[in-house]
Design a protein around this motif. Sequence first.
Motif, mmCIF file in Angstrom:
data_model
loop_
_atom_site.group_PDB
_atom_site.id
_atom_site.type_symbol
_atom_site.label_atom_id
_atom_site.label_comp_id
_atom_site.label_asym_id
_atom_site.label_seq_id
_atom_site.Cartn_x
_atom_site.Cartn_y
_atom_site.Cartn_z
ATOM 1 N N GLY A 286 0.744 -1.240 0.000
ATOM 2 C CA GLY A 286 0.000 0.000 0.000
ATOM 3 C C GLY A 286 0.773 1.288 0.000
ATOM 4 N N SER A 287 0.056 2.358 -0.309
ATOM 5 C CA SER A 287 0.565 3.721 -0.256
ATOM 6 C C SER A 287 0.017 4.393 0.991
ATOM 7 C CB SER A 287 0.132 4.501 -1.501
ATOM 8 O OG SER A 287 -1.280 4.642 -1.517
ATOM 9 N N LEU A 288 0.550 5.562 1.291
ATOM 10 C CA LEU A 288 0.051 6.299 2.459
ATOM 11 C C LEU A 288 -1.439 6.594 2.324
ATOM 12 C CD1 LEU A 288 2.989 8.775 3.172
ATOM 13 C CD2 LEU A 288 2.223 6.891 4.611
ATOM 14 N N ARG A 289 -1.873 6.946 1.115
ATOM 15 C CA ARG A 289 -3.300 7.233 0.925
ATOM 16 C C ARG A 289 -4.148 6.010 1.266
ATOM 17 N NH1 ARG A 289 -5.652 9.124 -4.825
ATOM 18 N NH2 ARG A 289 -4.871 7.067 -5.431
ATOM 19 N N GLN A 290 -3.716 4.836 0.819
ATOM 20 C CA GLN A 290 -4.484 3.626 1.092
ATOM 21 C C GLN A 290 -4.536 3.317 2.585
ATOM 22 O OE1 GLN A 290 -2.189 1.144 -1.521
ATOM 23 N NE2 GLN A 290 -3.704 1.229 -3.180
ATOM 24 N N TRP A 291 -3.415 3.544 3.286
ATOM 25 C CA TRP A 291 -3.400 3.301 4.730
ATOM 26 C C TRP A 291 -4.302 4.291 5.463
ATOM 27 C CZ3 TRP A 291 -1.910 -1.043 6.733
ATOM 28 C CH2 TRP A 291 -0.918 -1.803 6.121
ATOM 29 N N VAL A 292 -4.280 5.553 5.056
ATOM 30 C CA VAL A 292 -5.135 6.547 5.717
ATOM 31 C C VAL A 292 -6.606 6.218 5.498
ATOM 32 C CG1 VAL A 292 -5.861 8.961 5.718
ATOM 33 C CG2 VAL A 292 -3.430 8.406 5.628
ATOM 34 N N ILE A 337 0.209 11.274 9.608
ATOM 35 C CA ILE A 337 1.412 12.043 9.928
ATOM 36 C C ILE A 337 2.439 11.921 8.806
ATOM 37 C CG2 ILE A 337 3.369 12.227 11.511
ATOM 38 C CD1 ILE A 337 0.780 13.321 12.646
ATOM 39 N N GLY A 338 2.609 10.710 8.262
ATOM 40 C CA GLY A 338 3.513 10.533 7.133
ATOM 41 C C GLY A 338 3.080 11.356 5.933
ATOM 42 N N SER A 339 1.776 11.389 5.662
ATOM 43 C CA SER A 339 1.256 12.206 4.563
ATOM 44 C C SER A 339 1.486 13.684 4.827
ATOM 45 C CB SER A 339 -0.237 11.929 4.389
ATOM 46 O OG SER A 339 -0.493 10.569 4.130
ATOM 47 N N MET A 340 1.323 14.094 6.071
ATOM 48 C CA MET A 340 1.549 15.478 6.448
ATOM 49 C C MET A 340 2.990 15.886 6.170
ATOM 50 S SD MET A 340 0.908 17.193 10.227
ATOM 51 C CE MET A 340 -0.727 16.469 10.356
ATOM 52 N N ILE A 413 -4.790 13.292 -0.700
ATOM 53 C CA ILE A 413 -3.486 12.646 -0.570
ATOM 54 C C ILE A 413 -3.140 11.965 -1.887
ATOM 55 C CG2 ILE A 413 -2.129 10.917 0.676
ATOM 56 C CD1 ILE A 413 -3.922 11.391 3.077
ATOM 57 N N ALA A 414 -1.960 12.253 -2.418
ATOM 58 C CA ALA A 414 -1.566 11.747 -3.725
ATOM 59 C C ALA A 414 -1.468 10.237 -3.727
ATOM 60 C CB ALA A 414 -0.226 12.354 -4.150
ATOM 61 N N GLY A 415 -1.762 9.640 -4.886
ATOM 62 C CA GLY A 415 -1.683 8.198 -5.043
ATOM 63 C C GLY A 415 -0.338 7.759 -5.565
ATOM 64 N N PRO A 416 -0.209 7.585 -6.885
ATOM 65 C CA PRO A 416 1.042 7.060 -7.443
ATOM 66 C C PRO A 416 2.260 7.895 -7.118
ATOM 67 C CG PRO A 416 -0.723 6.970 -9.063
ATOM 68 C CD PRO A 416 -1.262 7.727 -7.903
ATOM 69 N N ALA A 417 2.076 9.221 -6.996
ATOM 70 C CA ALA A 417 3.234 10.076 -6.707
ATOM 71 C C ALA A 417 3.664 10.008 -5.266
ATOM 72 C CB ALA A 417 2.907 11.531 -7.072
ATOM 73 N N GLN A 418 2.760 9.486 -4.422
ATOM 74 C CA GLN A 418 3.064 9.398 -2.995
ATOM 75 C C GLN A 418 4.075 8.294 -2.747
ATOM 76 O OE1 GLN A 418 1.783 11.492 -0.922
ATOM 77 N NE2 GLN A 418 2.493 10.717 1.023
ATOM 78 N N PRO A 419 5.101 8.509 -1.915
ATOM 79 C CA PRO A 419 6.050 7.445 -1.601
ATOM 80 C C PRO A 419 5.334 6.218 -1.057
ATOM 81 C CG PRO A 419 6.785 9.530 -0.682
ATOM 82 C CD PRO A 419 5.407 9.749 -1.193
ATOM 83 N N ARG A 420 5.643 5.052 -1.609
ATOM 84 C CA ARG A 420 5.016 3.812 -1.146
ATOM 85 C C ARG A 420 5.788 3.232 0.033
ATOM 86 N NH1 ARG A 420 1.329 1.538 -4.327
ATOM 87 N NH2 ARG A 420 1.801 -0.542 -3.600
ATOM 88 N N LEU A 421 5.108 2.404 0.775
ATOM 89 C CA LEU A 421 5.746 1.755 1.917
ATOM 90 C C LEU A 421 6.483 0.505 1.412
ATOM 91 C CD1 LEU A 421 2.878 1.940 4.527
ATOM 92 C CD2 LEU A 421 4.625 3.630 4.000
ATOM 93 N N SER A 422 7.442 0.731 0.532
ATOM 94 C CA SER A 422 8.078 -0.411 -0.126
ATOM 95 C C SER A 422 9.583 -0.425 -0.005
ATOM 96 C CB SER A 422 7.697 -0.414 -1.612
ATOM 97 O OG SER A 422 8.099 0.797 -2.226
ATOM 98 N N THR A 423 10.155 0.580 0.650
ATOM 99 C CA THR A 423 11.592 0.620 0.791
ATOM 100 C C THR A 423 11.981 -0.049 2.102
ATOM 101 O OG1 THR A 423 11.679 2.677 -0.426
ATOM 102 C CG2 THR A 423 13.609 2.111 0.887
ATOM 103 N N PRO A 424 12.729 -1.135 2.063
ATOM 104 C CA PRO A 424 13.090 -1.826 3.302
ATOM 105 C C PRO A 424 13.858 -0.902 4.241
ATOM 106 C CG PRO A 424 13.613 -3.166 1.375
ATOM 107 C CD PRO A 424 13.250 -1.799 0.881
ATOM 108 N N LEU A 425 13.655 -1.080 5.524
ATOM 109 C CA LEU A 425 14.381 -0.314 6.508
ATOM 110 C C LEU A 425 15.870 -0.603 6.384
ATOM 111 C CD1 LEU A 425 12.126 -0.780 9.651
ATOM 112 C CD2 LEU A 425 12.255 1.220 8.158
#
Length: 430
Positions: A286-292, A337-340, A413-425
């Motif tokens: 998911g993206s931040l928008r989807q989580w929100v 908060i991440g979207s903010m 909240i942006a969709g595709p342009a929004q950073p996805r939760l896909s980058t490993p820590l």
Amino acid sequence: MSLTWVQIIRLGFIQLCLGAIVVLTTSTLNRLMVVELALPAILPGLLVGLHYAIQITRPQWGYRSDTGRSRSRWIIGGMVILASGAGLAAYALSLFASHYMLGLSVSILAYVMIGVGVGASGTSLLALLATATDPARRPAAATITWLLMIFGIAVTAGVAGQFLDPYSHTRLMAVVSVVSFGAVGLTILSIWGIEAKVTARAEEQSAPFLEGLREIWAERKARHFTIFVFLSMSAYFMQELILEPYSGLVFHFTPGQSTSLSGAQNGGVFLGMVLVGVAGTALRLGSLRQWVVGGCLGSAAALLVIAWLGQIGPSAPLLPAVVAMGFFNGVFAVAAIGSMMALAGEGRTAREGTRMGLWGAAQAIAAGFGGLIGAALVDLARPVMGDADGFAAVFLFEAALYIASALMAARVIAGPAQPRLSTPLSVPGE
């Protein structure tokens, strides 16, 4: 250069310090006024409301951190003011018995200082995180800082409670002093040297505050996100003052069981935040928008279940529904908060601090407004509809606010342009 994971965690400890002091002033002192001092419950309620109302100044603090050369000084200075306000609030309790009006006056001054300190330090901290955190790390950064805040609240409340028994004002002053001085010291250590090592934009010259604020409000996305923050946080705080009375009146919970219910809800919040920041990242979901949006809709569904359980009565499983509500609250809150943080740098000019201040003010107003409206609606509904139906009506209204918030979040909240939760820590310290 962006913030490393170690630096993000260090900044998270500042959020921990904010939570540690605030929980003493909004929870511990609240209880002492009502129980030990036998003061009207409305008095601490108004004082806590005052500290929220003062935070309408958050845009001004954000603007000042934007236009100065350093956000660190506002973070440290705000923490000093907050700590001083907490100490003054504790001292005021000793005055109520012999000099009521003096105690009240000192308390008012103290809670004004608390509001100013939270606004100055918290807004500048978020602005620094927004400007210096790599976009791919913002969801995890939001999770880290908010989990540390919750940790600070939980640990401070538990440890302070142990040291306050048996209660005396001397013990109270000692506990508040240790927490306050410790928070200031930890804040200085946590922020020291970070800002000089990262790219954290600050405008030395800028348009006047009101002009800049009007420009930001004229931006459609910023304006709609402000409305989203207000709606969602009003819903978030609406159940704060009515959930425990609901459990007692409708489900016959004892005071201890009601307190445990609140703790279980916060446990759910913690799990929801962990899911977004850790599981969501590792599993590439998911993206931040989807989580929100998902968090808001899940919160609405949980509230519908809580309202329905009231029709069953004491035998209904209220605890799992409350944990589920807390879980979805945590999901939407940390994703918001991440979207903010992501939205703070958008627009015609950067002004991250001013934007954070605007949204922080909306959140503070919603916190006071939501709790007050929830309690007032229950008072109006119960005599007409009865306990179960009266509370249910308010929970349904709260669910409607969450649905409206989800619809607005999907638009702003942006969709595709929004950073996805896909980058490993990455490994801490990289």
